[in-house]
Every structure is written in C-alpha cells, then in structure tokens.
Scaffold this active site. Structure first.
Site, short mmCIF file in Angstrom:
data_model
loop_
_atom_site.label_atom_id
_atom_site.label_comp_id
_atom_site.label_asym_id
_atom_site.label_seq_id
_atom_site.Cartn_x
_atom_site.Cartn_y
_atom_site.Cartn_z
N THR A 11 0.83 -1.21 0.00
CA THR A 11 0.00 0.00 0.00
C THR A 11 0.86 1.26 0.00
O THR A 11 0.37 2.34 0.26
CB THR A 11 -0.91 0.02 1.25
OG1 THR A 11 -0.08 -0.13 2.40
CG2 THR A 11 -1.92 -1.12 1.22
N SER A 251 6.19 6.25 9.47
CA SER A 251 4.97 5.85 8.76
C SER A 251 5.20 5.86 7.26
O SER A 251 6.14 6.49 6.76
CB SER A 251 3.80 6.77 9.12
OG SER A 251 3.57 7.69 8.09
N LYS A 252 4.32 5.16 6.55
CA LYS A 252 4.46 5.05 5.10
C LYS A 252 4.34 6.41 4.42
O LYS A 252 4.74 6.59 3.29
CB LYS A 252 3.39 4.14 4.53
CG LYS A 252 3.79 2.69 4.61
CD LYS A 252 2.92 1.78 3.80
CE LYS A 252 3.37 0.36 4.09
NZ LYS A 252 2.51 -0.66 3.62
N ARG A 253 3.76 7.35 5.13
CA ARG A 253 3.59 8.67 4.51
C ARG A 253 4.89 9.47 4.49
O ARG A 253 4.99 10.47 3.82
CB ARG A 253 2.49 9.44 5.23
CG ARG A 253 1.11 8.93 4.86
CD ARG A 253 0.04 9.66 5.61
NE ARG A 253 0.12 9.39 7.04
CZ ARG A 253 -0.34 8.28 7.62
NH1 ARG A 253 -0.90 7.34 6.89
NH2 ARG A 253 -0.23 8.10 8.91
#
Ligand code: GLU
Length: 476
Positions: A11, A251-253
């Site tokens: 994701t 985080s992936k962000r």
C-alpha cells in the site's frame, strides 16, 4: 527447520521500519539455516497497488534480502500473494462457522460504531458486546430482508492468554478488556487481516513470527484463532517501534525514509542493512560499522532490545560514508558509475572514472557526486575573482604558472608536487596567495578537492587552458 516470513502490504513504498522487520527475519532464518519467505498481503483491495508490489520486491532484492519462497520464485506452499488465496480463506471460514466457532453477525457497522461511541463517553473499553450471537431467527430474517449483509465474527471463549514473546518475555492478555468477538470476514465478503495471517502462517508452516510491536495486541487473537482452526501457533517476537527524527513513529507517509528515497540518494545497501540492524539490536560491544558478512554471523534475537529506537539521518549518512571508505577504489568507481549513469552527466566516461577516486573519502552518499564532478567542466563562474585573480600579484603568478605548465604537457600523469617545486622559486608570492589563485582559476572555487589529486587527472594542457581563461579576466 526455521521458517520465517516478511509479509508487507503493498500500500506504499517500503521504508526503514518495514525493512528492519524483513532484515531481522532474514538474518534469523539464515543464521539458523532456515527459510525466508515473502508473502504479499494485498487483501486491502482499495489501497493495494501492483506497482507497490513490484517496488517492494525490487527494494528487497536491492538490499540483498532474497526470499527462498514467494512471488516470482514460487515454493511448495504457494501462491504467496493473498489475493490469489481467497478460496482457501473461505474454506477456513466455512469450517469455523460449521463447528460453531464463528457466526454470521447481522449487527450493522453503524450499530458497532454507536457501541464504541457509548463506551467511550462512559469511559469503558470500546469492546464489541457480542450482541449478534443471540439474535433470534426472526430478528435475523428482518435484517436480511432489509438488505443487511452479515460479517462473520470469531467467538472469543477463553479471554485469558499468556504469550511467551521471543523479545519481550511473558506477556499476559485479558481479551475481555480489549475486544469482543472479532470480525474474520467483512460484510463485503473479504476475509480480514486476522484470518488471512493465521491461515497463511499455518499453511506455510511458519515457525517464528517476528513483526512490529504494533501487532502485539493482535497476537492473542491470532493465537486463539489458530487454536480454533486446529493449528499450533508459531513463536512470536515483537520488535519495538522506531521513532523518526522528531520523535514521531515512522509511517508510510514519510517519503524521505522509503527505501526508494535512499536508493535515489545513493546509499549503499550494506550500509542500510548495517544501520537498520542497529535500530533495536547491537552486536554486544560498541562496534557500529558492520559488514554484511559480519551482520549475518553476529545477529541474534537475544540481543534485540525491548525499548524503542530513534532514526537519526545524520548518523546514517555518516555510517554510509564509513562503508564507502571500506570499498576498494575499483569497487567505489564501479558502484558510483552505476549510480551516475542514469543521470546523464555531460562528462566523458574515462574522465569520470579517473576523477572519482578523489572523492571516495569525502562524500557520504553518491548523490553528492554530481556537485563534486563539476570540476570536470572547463567553463565555470569564479568565486571572489577580485580577491584571487584580478590582482597584480595573482596575474604575475598565473602567467608564470601558465608558462610552466607547458613543460608538463607531455606527461600522462603530471605531478603537482613537481610542478610546485618549480613554480615556487619563480613566484613572488607564497602560501595562500600562491594556492588560492591556482585553485580558483582551475576550479572556480575557494574550497574543493586537493589540487594534488586533480592535477594529474586533468593534465597540464587542460589546466593551462583554465589558467589562460582566468588571465583573460584581466583584459576585461
Ligand atoms: N501485513 C502486515 C503489515 O504490513 C504484517 C502482518 C504480520 O507480520 O503478521 O503490517
């Protein structure tokens, strides 16, 4: 035989936190002569993307974390992509329902939300109250007729549980305080994370699950579910979280910590592995620079810390620099060239290869090289020309230097020391007043690589041209 897995969800681009989990699993498997399995957890259909799946495989391979079983390579327990295993999950769900261990639940999402909301204002744990278990036939028919699609929930019958965590030791849970019966199939028919993880860990014969601490509260659910399906739970180890430079969890962000970003900035994979290994593990002494073979030989779960660690970008840069120093000159050039090639810089390959060793000991990552390589360009702006070039003393010096360079024109690797030896007696200036006019005329800058290193590479004829270009400032 040890069988571990890395189970990313495609994701987003994988980052420091994800790949630390991958690395620890890999090292644990390799030390124990076991297998490292890659499983793609793509049941979140909205957020999973094929390009992220591709990217995560590329990033893992770039790091040297080759999987023994998984997408592309296959294996005995495939498929290894969850969206291709839906029939297997459905079979397990049907069996749990048949055996009375799970049930179709007609409580709507809105009701569940209200329940949580009420619990919150009454300061109770936001626990599902299992009301769907006892709906009458008539109630169920009414809800069906209203078009409500059921979820499937797993019945929690024994809420007290003890986990012997490989990293954290004994952890006890009381699920009564935490959750009620939990969803294993959503109303849209898709199995949930809890169900698919348990089915796959069991069928893929995973012996040890090493994953982030964010999954610790899921583990009791997984242990119960595995037990109910008749499987032995694997051993679990939960890694403490990594915080970002500002103390926030990774985080992936955060694009700057993706493996993509580090590749683009020209970090070395062995330095990345070394750095992330130290986020939560230590070799037991104060060594910080560890090669890939050393990491493989030394890694041990018993030295993994229970406290969280902090990502420090400056330290990582420094460590990458240390790994560059460990490379042989030939390796440094080869790897730097591989990095630089796609950038299409306007310099001939031989010149780049010849000058690169000059920078081996003073860059931290390869993306600093294009700036350094500007020394190969013959046209540039001068820093402080008034001070270093356009003075009568500098003019005198540069004229002498220009004439003297002719004497070196035939040499393939002329020596700067010899050049200086001859220049000094002819020059009316010394020290800074001698070096700086040369440096600024030849490179445009007051600071930069040592002249003795660039002199032989650029050669006398080319430096003569640059000297004349500087002298031409006097004519303006
Ligand atoms: N897919 C999960 C994640 O990306 C990993 C699940 C697990 O390791 O059990 O967080």
């Amino acid at each position: 035989m040890i069988r571990v897995r890395f189970a990313p969800s495609p994701t987003g681009y994988i980052h420091l936190g994800n790949v630390r989990t991958a690395l620890f699993n890999y090292l644990y498997a390799k030390r124990g002569g076991g297998k490292f399995i890659l499983r793609v957890e793509d049941t979140d259909r909205e957020r999973s993307k094929p390009e992220y799946r591709q990217a995560l495989m590329e990033d893992l391979l770039w790091m040297g974390l080759r999987w023994d079983e998984g997408p592309e390579v296959g294996g005995e327990f495939g498929p290894y992509v969850q969206s291709e295993r839906l029939a297997i999950y459905e079979e397990h769900i049907a069996r749990l329902i048949r055996e009375g261990k799970a049930y179709e639940c007609y409580v709507t999402e809105q009701e569940t939300e209200e329940m949580k909301y009420l619990a919150k204002i009454e300061k109770r744990p936001p626990r599902f109250d299992n009301r769907g278990r006892s709906f009458s036939r008539a109630e169920i028919d009414k809800r069906k007729a209203a078009g409500i699609k059921p979820t499937v929930r797993f019945k929690i019958e024994s809420p007290l549980l003890t986990l012997h965590d490989m990293i954290r030791g004994e952890v006890t849970f009381n699920l009564d305080d935490m959750v009620g019966d939990f969803v294993i199939r959503r109303a849209d028919g898709m199995p949930t994370f809890h169900l698919v993880v348990c089915v796959d860990d069991a069928l893929m014969k995973i012996t040890h699950v090493i994953r982030g601490e964010d999954h610790l509260s899921n583990t009791p659910k997984h242990m119960l579910l595995l037990g109910a399906m008749g499987y032995e739970p694997p051993a679990y180890g939960h890694l403490s979280l990594i915080n970002g430079p500002g103390g926030e969890p990774l985080s992936k962000r955060m694009e700057s910590i993706s493996i993509r970003a580090f590749r683009k900035a020209g970090f070395l994979p062995e330095a990345l592995c070394n750095y992330i290994a130290l986020l939560g593990w230590s070799p037991g002494d104060d060594r910080e620079i560890l090669t890939w073979p050393e990491l493989q030989a030394l890694f041990d779960l018993s030295r993994v810390s229970r406290s969280s660690s902090n990502y420090d970008p400056e330290k990582f840069s420094w460590l990458n620099g240390q790994h560059l120093r460990l490379l042989s000159e030939g390796d440094f050039v080869r790897r730097a060239v591989t990095f630089l090639k796609p950038l299409g810089l306007p310099y001939p390959d031989e010149e780049v290869a010849a000058i690169l060793p000059v920078f081996k000991d003073n860059v931290e990552h390869f993306d600093q090289l294009p700036e350094r390589l500007k020394v190969l360009a013959d046209e540039f702006e001068y820093e402080k020309p008034e001070l270093w070039i356009r003075t009568p003393a500098a003019k005198g010096l540069l004229e002498k230097a220009s004439a003297l360079l002719d004497e070196f024109a035939a040499e393939r690797m002329p020596s700067y020391e010899k050049f200086l030896e001859k220049l000094k007696p002819l020059a009316a200036v010394k020290g800074k007043d001698l070096f700086m006019p040369l440096r600024v005329s030849w490179t445009g800058r007051e600071h930069g690589p040592e002249l003795k290193r660039i002199f032989p590479v650029l050669g006398a004829a080319r430096l003569k041209k640059r000297t004349l270009r500087a002298l031409a400032l006097h004519a303006l």
